[in-house]
Design an enzyme around this catalytic site. Sequence first.
Site, short mmCIF file in Angstrom:
data_model
loop_
_atom_site.label_atom_id
_atom_site.label_comp_id
_atom_site.label_asym_id
_atom_site.label_seq_id
_atom_site.Cartn_x
_atom_site.Cartn_y
_atom_site.Cartn_z
N GLU A 448 0.82 -1.21 0.00
CA GLU A 448 0.00 0.00 0.00
C GLU A 448 0.86 1.27 0.00
O GLU A 448 0.67 2.16 0.83
CB GLU A 448 -0.96 0.00 1.19
CG GLU A 448 -2.03 -1.08 1.10
CD GLU A 448 -3.09 -0.97 2.18
OE1 GLU A 448 -2.98 -0.07 3.03
OE2 GLU A 448 -4.01 -1.80 2.17
N GLU A 522 -4.86 -8.99 1.53
CA GLU A 522 -5.58 -8.60 2.75
C GLU A 522 -7.07 -8.69 2.45
O GLU A 522 -7.52 -8.24 1.39
CB GLU A 522 -5.22 -7.18 3.20
CG GLU A 522 -3.81 -7.02 3.72
CD GLU A 522 -3.49 -5.59 4.19
OE1 GLU A 522 -4.45 -4.86 4.55
OE2 GLU A 522 -2.31 -5.23 4.18
#
Length: 962
Positions: A448, A522
């Site tokens: 990210e 995730e």
Amino acid sequence: MPKHLGLTILSMIAIGAVNIVPRLAVADVPGASTRASQRERINIDKGWAFAFGNATDPSKDFKYGLRPFFFAKAGYGDGPANSDFDDAAWRRVDLPHDWAVELPFDARGNGNHGSKAIGHDFPENSVGWYRKVIDVPESDRGRRISIDFDGVYRNSVVWVNGHYIGTEPSGYSGFGYDITDYLNYGGRNVIAVRVDATVEEGWFYEGAGIYRHVWLSKTDPLHVGKWGTFVRPTVDKGGATLDIDVTVDNDAKTDGTFSLLQDVVGPDGQRVAHAEMTGLTVKAASDGTFHGSVKVTAPHLWSPDTPDLYHLKTTIVSEGRTVDTYDTTFGIRTITFDANSGFFLNGKPMRLKGTNNHQDHAGVGTAMPDALQAWRLNQLKGMGSNAYRTSHNPPAPELLDDADRIGMMVLDEHRMMGTTPEIRGQLERLIIRDRNHPSVILWSVGNEEWALEGTPLGTHLADEMQDIVHRLDPSRRTTVAASSSGRGVSVSADVIGFNYGAQHDVDAFHQRFPEKPAAMTEEGSTLSTRGIYFDDRSKVHLNAYDRQGRPSYSLSIEEGWNHVIARPWMSGMFVWTGFDYRGEPTPFGWPAISSQFGMLDTTGVYKDSAYYLKSVWTTAPMVHLLPHWNWQGKEGQPIDVRVYSNAQAVELFLNGKSLGRKTMVANSHLQWDVPYQAGKLEARAYSDGKLVANAIVSTSGRAEKVALTPDKHKLAADGTDVSVVWVNVEDKVGGIVPTASDRIKFDVTGPIRIIGVGNGDPGSHEADRTVDRYEFLPVSQWRSLAVDGTGDQTEVAEAVDTTSWRDPLQWLPPEAQPPVTAGLVLRGQFSRPTTQPGDKVSLFVADLAPSQRVYVNGLPVETTVVDGNRQVVLDVDGLKSENSLSYVIPTPKGGVPSLADVSVGGSRWGVVRINHPAGPWQRSVFNGWAQVIVQSTGVPGRATLKASGEGLSAATAQFDVK
């Protein structure tokens, strides 16, 4: 990085099985003599001195950095970096050590880091000093000696014998230094480490200090380099080929000629292959990498169900003697990420059933004993997990060792994207250190990175980092875990990592990039408090029913798994997260201090969602029933009852009356609205018409007793082994009281110690660890006066004018030296310490001469030797606002300057320590549960843990330590 030289295969021999143990002795090498200079790897975790420094005030940081020529000249380390600094008053700790977990919670602390009193607002808690004395025998002269740190959080500076060695800013990358040239052979050596945890590296609890192991490595100048072997298995019909690279370092001043012997030992301890390479050379002060290959017939393939391991013993023989042996553990298996069919292990399709995890556990923080790392992996494996993502940093080496042994696949993650020398070096260290682990199936080069995800720079950096990885390890693919996809880093990844299906159009991405494999790196990010079934935001508690945590952001656990399995091309998913962890207290701020994302709480107790995953990830018959059945005051009101099972049907009973049988929908759950009636709720699971499992929740009686359940009763007497002990409050018949919150006190006898307690409550501010806290007051304003003798002197009197006395720390030219007399008075001052009831105050004094006399406020005092250090216990009530410490000693040979030279700014002459004693070990149970972790002390014997609470029958647990 080692230089890759031309590779020569001189002799390769594949042999049949030979009855030989995995760890081959030197004597097994034909024609080779031995000597003491062979490789040693010594753990030096025990007995470090620790004290807090200060991040903003050098005077409170033991005057570190204030000495003239401090960083301008070699060997001018000052404060604790000076080898003559006196750390007698410091606390003694064993590593791994996390000082942040010992700090109190504070509303001013960063909530993302668990609201601990550390960071910019707490300079007094943000710097820690570690010191250790090691003896290096004269016989080690001629060997190469290095110190290796597996992880220090963070920004560490290492000094050896007052010499600056190096700085490592990363809190996660292992690092080491060759300290050969700085050692006193046959004498005392001081290692000093300053750790500054002021600046945070992540957005979750990260601890502080030397929280992983430290090693002293000793080798011959000609030796296998650090992490210097790489075994790459290729499996074909009936066998496997092992391509083996060995990097050899030659730190000698002459060229090294040698033979390289390779012995492969199978899971059963028998040797299965042998190879020799002779006539090899590495030039002086250089290194070389050599390649060979061997065949293994009928290999045992590593998998989560059969975690079979092989061992490679690499031996260097030079001039007829063995100069180095190096052991490498590896596994033989194949891994494939297919863009259309998902993940394959050993040619068989397999879904990744993964969890994300930080290195953090209740009670101990980031400083996890090795046995606790293994315990956590087994807890995850018990719910059916087969994969583990090291979010978001390199893991402890022991975690990968355990993953290899237990059978847990690992997505191994780098800390930060980039290609600068520092970031690249950290990436290279990760790959080279971990590439022999069969558990590692995929590398992650980033997570990210919002500034890069949608940019051309992100594409470029991902390409460059993956090229680095592929050069170092061509056997595995890489990923980047992205919160957005379709451009930037996602289009460069070997395997696209989707963080949260709700944030991506995964089907559109797959259509656009049909050649790219994918995994849900995730998913979930659900929010639940273990044992809570209604939201109570005043206590930062959220109900444990599976639901979307943030609807626009993620899916529920059940939705996430179904989203993955509906797409054959999706390799699997990694739930966010396996365990709760300190920090990221979404959706709350203070007073919440931990996350609630986990399938397990911070102590490792399963939440209800863990049982959903167990129902879809395992095949052994099981059924789980929620919620608890203590709803006094809600009689007749409907209670949301849910069931997870891998059976075909489940029938629900209340007090023996059937509430109906329902057919299980695959990968789903069953649900009833049941009017509350005290008693027994039972779920019976059926397959093929037969009862295969049942689960019962009953209305408990009142709390009557404490129960202790250790995960093991036998501990190794090594000073590191642990037992994880569940603590429950039960009713009269032994049922756990699911609403109990009693405070439990713990005591131990025998060779064990408590190292941490926890209860999984995200709003609990009780202490995880209870330790003595030290503060220090310096003795300063030193003055000296030459006197005629060493007997009683009037100059030690309480009221003496010292303005004309000499400053013993000021340098004077020879012609300005005072006359040499028989005696000398050294006199300093210290302030009266501020204390609280129960505090203990000691004055640590120097041992300057056998005949010295010591005075406090003009009165003679007797010193006590404790652990080799002289100290005086002070009565604070008898002290004044300003106090004097005086020594009367014979004049040192050479005069006063020789004494001042080793005074380290006067700090060796005296320091006042205020000891705030540790409180009792205690913890409130949360919804009937708590945890205490006990550790062996290194001494064999029988040990007992006792747990007691007010109005409850006490419990004991026995341990056999040997």
